[in-house]
Design an enzyme around this catalytic site. Structure first.
Site, short mmCIF file in Angstrom:
data_model
loop_
_atom_site.label_atom_id
_atom_site.label_comp_id
_atom_site.label_asym_id
_atom_site.label_seq_id
_atom_site.Cartn_x
_atom_site.Cartn_y
_atom_site.Cartn_z
N ARG A 61 1.17 29.84 -25.12
CA ARG A 61 0.11 28.94 -25.63
C ARG A 61 0.71 27.81 -26.46
O ARG A 61 0.09 26.78 -26.69
CB ARG A 61 -0.93 29.74 -26.44
CG ARG A 61 -2.06 28.89 -26.98
CD ARG A 61 -3.33 29.68 -27.32
NE ARG A 61 -3.09 30.92 -28.01
CZ ARG A 61 -2.79 31.03 -29.30
NH1 ARG A 61 -2.66 29.94 -30.05
NH2 ARG A 61 -2.62 32.21 -29.85
N TYR A 116 -18.21 9.40 -16.74
CA TYR A 116 -18.44 10.66 -16.01
C TYR A 116 -19.52 11.45 -16.76
O TYR A 116 -19.48 11.53 -18.00
CB TYR A 116 -17.13 11.44 -15.91
CG TYR A 116 -17.33 12.88 -15.54
CD1 TYR A 116 -17.98 13.24 -14.37
CD2 TYR A 116 -16.90 13.91 -16.38
CE1 TYR A 116 -18.20 14.57 -14.03
CE2 TYR A 116 -17.10 15.25 -16.06
CZ TYR A 116 -17.76 15.57 -14.88
OH TYR A 116 -17.96 16.88 -14.56
N ASP A 181 -10.27 6.43 -19.71
CA ASP A 181 -10.19 7.41 -18.64
C ASP A 181 -9.68 6.68 -17.39
O ASP A 181 -10.35 5.80 -16.86
CB ASP A 181 -11.57 8.04 -18.40
CG ASP A 181 -11.53 9.22 -17.45
OD1 ASP A 181 -10.76 9.15 -16.48
OD2 ASP A 181 -12.26 10.20 -17.68
N LYS A 206 -8.24 15.64 -9.90
CA LYS A 206 -8.58 14.66 -8.87
C LYS A 206 -7.30 14.19 -8.15
O LYS A 206 -6.69 14.96 -7.45
CB LYS A 206 -9.36 13.52 -9.51
CG LYS A 206 -10.50 14.00 -10.44
CD LYS A 206 -11.53 14.79 -9.69
CE LYS A 206 -12.68 15.38 -10.46
NZ LYS A 206 -12.69 15.56 -11.86
N1 PLP Z 1 -13.18 12.10 -16.15
C1 PLP Z 1 -13.65 11.72 -14.94
C2 PLP Z 1 -13.67 10.26 -14.60
C3 PLP Z 1 -14.14 12.66 -14.04
O1 PLP Z 1 -14.61 12.26 -12.87
C4 PLP Z 1 -14.12 14.04 -14.41
C5 PLP Z 1 -14.62 15.07 -13.49
O2 PLP Z 1 -15.23 14.78 -12.50
C6 PLP Z 1 -13.62 14.39 -15.67
C7 PLP Z 1 -13.14 13.40 -16.51
C8 PLP Z 1 -13.58 15.83 -16.10
O3 PLP Z 1 -12.51 16.46 -15.45
P1 PLP Z 1 -12.47 18.04 -15.10
O4 PLP Z 1 -13.51 18.27 -14.06
O5 PLP Z 1 -11.07 18.22 -14.62
O6 PLP Z 1 -12.75 18.78 -16.35
#
Ligand code: PLP
Length: 412
Positions: A61, A116, A181, A206
Site C-alpha cells: 500500500r 464526466y 482531466d 480508457k
Molecule cells: N474522467 C473522465 C473524463 C471519464 O470519462 C471517467 C470515466 O468515464 C473518469 C474520469 C472516471 O474514471 P474511472 O471510471 O476510471 O473511475
C-alpha cells in the site's frame, strides 16, 4: 528526451536491463522482508511522508515497483516530474480534491461544466466536504474565493467535446491549482502541464489501458504536488493493483498508434454523420475550426458525439457491431447515451444547461475497419440494419485482409 512514440515504448523500463528481463515483472508481494526493522521503519516513514521510493517498499500500500514503472512512463509522456497512480479515475479525482482542498484547508472548488458525470456528482455531493461553484471558463477568476483550493476542468470535455483554453484558464486561476482531466485527449494529443495545469488526470481505464480490461487512474504533476497525493493514497488505500499497473504500462507502448488510428476513423465518421439526414448535430473538434486545434490540442481525437432526430436509444438498439456500453478508448467502438448513463447523476436541468441534451449519443471510435463501423451506424440511423455478419469464407477473408494491408502499407 526522445520523441513521443519512442517514449511510449521505452518509458519506465530503465531498470529492466539490470534485472536481466525484457518484460516488466509483476511484483505481487503485499509485504517485503525488513530484517533490519529500524531501517524498515525509516523507509516506512519516508514513504508515508510522500517520498517516491525508499530503501524498501515495506508494504504494497506504500509502494509497488510495477506500478512505479507505469508512473515513470506516464510522467515522461505528460512531460511532468512525477505521476501518482490510483485504483480508478475516480480515486484519482478524489485524491486531488483531498490533497488540494481538504489537506490544504480550502474546501471550495471552482469547476467548468460539462465534466464526466461521476466527477460532477462527486464534486456536487458534498461527500468530500467541499462545495463547488460551476462557472463558464471565462468566469473562473470571479468565482475564486480565499478558500478555493482547486479549479477543475476537462478538455475536450465529456461528452460534448467542448474545448477549454488551458493557458487562459490557468491564468484566470492565478495561484489556485488547476486540475485538467486529459482522459479524452491522452498525452498523444495534449500535454496540459505545458499550458500551466497543476494536475493532469487520466482515467487510465480508457485509452491508457486501451483494451477495456483494466480499471485505473493517474495524476501527472510536479514533485511538489506528488508527495501529498502519495500521502493520501497511502492513508486512504486507493492504490492501483500491480496487475493494473502492468497492463496500463503495457498499454502506453501502443497508445500513440491506437490514438492515431482511432482518430482517423473518428474524423471520417464525424464527416459522414454530419451529412446524414437523421443526424441533427455532430460534436467533433475537427469539424469546427477551433483555434485550440493544432496549438493546445494536436489532433481532434477519437471521441465524438452526435444528436439524432429520433429517440437516440432506438438508434442504439439497432446497432449490430458497435458496442452499446459506457467507457471509451477501447479497441472496439463504443456508443452510449450520456443522459441515461454516464451523466445520469447530474441533475437534468444542470446537465442540459451545460450542453448535454437528451438527444445526444457519445461515440468512442475503435480500431475496426471504418467501413464496417459506418455500415452499422448508417443502418441504425436509417432504420435499415445490415444483415448480421454471416462469417465470411476463408478466401474472402484472405482477399479483404490482404487488400487492407496494402492500403495501410501505402498510407505510410
Ligand atoms: N474522467 C473522465 C473524463 C471519464 O470519462 C471517467 C470515466 O468515464 C473518469 C474520469 C472516471 O474514471 P474511472 O471510471 O476510471 O473511475
Amino acid at each position: 528526451m526522445t520523441r513521443l512514440r519512442t517514449t511510449a515504448v521505452h518509458g519506465g523500463r530503465d531498470d529492466l536491463a539490470d534485472l536481466g528481463v525484457h518484460a516488466p515483472p509483476i511484483d505481487l508481494s503485499t509485504t517485503y522482508p525488513v530484517p533490519d526493522q529500524a531501517e524498515g521503519g525509516e523507509a516506512l516513514q519516508a514513504l508515508a511522508e510522500g517520498a517516491a521510493r525508499a530503501a524498501s517498499p515495506v508494504y504494497s500500500r506504500l509502494h509497488n515497483p510495477t506500478v512505479a514503472r507505469f508512473e515513470t512512463a506516464l510522467a515522461a509522456l505528460e512531460r511532468t516530474e512525477a505521476a501518482v497512480a490510483f485504483g480508478s479515475g475516480m480515486a484519482a479525482v478524489t485524491a486531488v480534491v483531498q490533497a488540494a482542498c481538504v489537506l490544504a484547508g480550502k474546501p471550495h472548488v471552482v469547476a467548468v461544466r460539462p465534466l464526466y458525470g461521476g466527477t460532477d456528482h462527486l464534486l456536487s455531493s458534498g461527500l468530500l466536504g467541499v462545495r463547488t461553484t460551476y462557472v463558464p471558463a471565462d468566469r473562473i477568476a470571479e468565482a475564486i474565493t480565499p478558500d478555493t483550493g482547486l479549479v477543475v476542468l476537462e478538455t475536450p470535455a465529456n461528452p460534448t467535446l467542448d474545448l477549454v483554453d488551458i493557458t487562459d484558464a490557468t491564468t484566470r486561476a492565478g495561484d489556485v491549482p488547476v486540475l485538467v482531466d486529459n482522459t479524452f485527449a491522452t498525452p498523444v494529443l495534449q500535454n496540459p502541464a505545458l499550458h500551466g495545469a497543476t494536475y493532469v488526470l487520466h482515467s487510465g481505464t480508457k485509452y491508457l489501458g486501451g483494451h477495456g480490461d483494466v480499471l485505473g487512474g493517474v495524476v501527472a504533476c510536479a514533485d511538489e504536488h506528488a508527495g501529498a497525493l502519495r500521502q493520501v493514497r497511502i492513508v486512504t488505500g486507493a492504490v492501483l493493483h500491480p496487475l493494473g499497473g502492468y497492463l496500463l504500462h503495457r498499454g502506453l507502448a501502443t497508445l500513440p498508434l491506437r490514438v492515431e488510428a482511432a482518430q482517423r476513423t473518428a474524423a471520417e465518421l464525424a464527416r459522414r454523420l454530419a451529412e446524414h439526414p437523421a443526424v441533427t448535430r455532430v460534436h467533433y473538434p475537427g469539424l469546427t475550426r477551433d483555434p485550440l486545434l493544432g496549438t493546445q490540442l494536436r489532433g481532434p481525437g477519437a471521441m465524438l458525439a452526435f444528436a439524432t432526430a429520433e429517440d437516440p436509444t432506438a438508434v442504439v438498439r439497432r446497432l449490430r457491431l458497435v458496442t452499446p456500453a459506457v467507457s471509451l478508448g477501447s479497441v472496439d467502438t463504443l456508443v452510449e447515451h450520456p443522459a441515461a448513463l454516464t451523466h445520469r447523476l447530474v441533475p437534468a436541468a444542470d446537465r442540459r444547461a451545460s450542453g448535454v441534451p437528451d438527444d445526444l449519443l457519445r461515440l468512442s471510435a475503435g480500431l475496426e475497419d471504418v467501413e464496417d463501423i459506418w455500415d452499422d451506424l448508417y443502418g441504425a440511423l436509417s432504420n435499415n440494419p445490415p444483415p448480421q455478419p454471416s462469417g465470411a469464407c476463408d478466401a474472402d477473408y484472405i482477399k479483404s485482409s490482404s487488400s487492407q494491408f496494402h492500403t495501410l502499407a501505402g498510407s505510410h
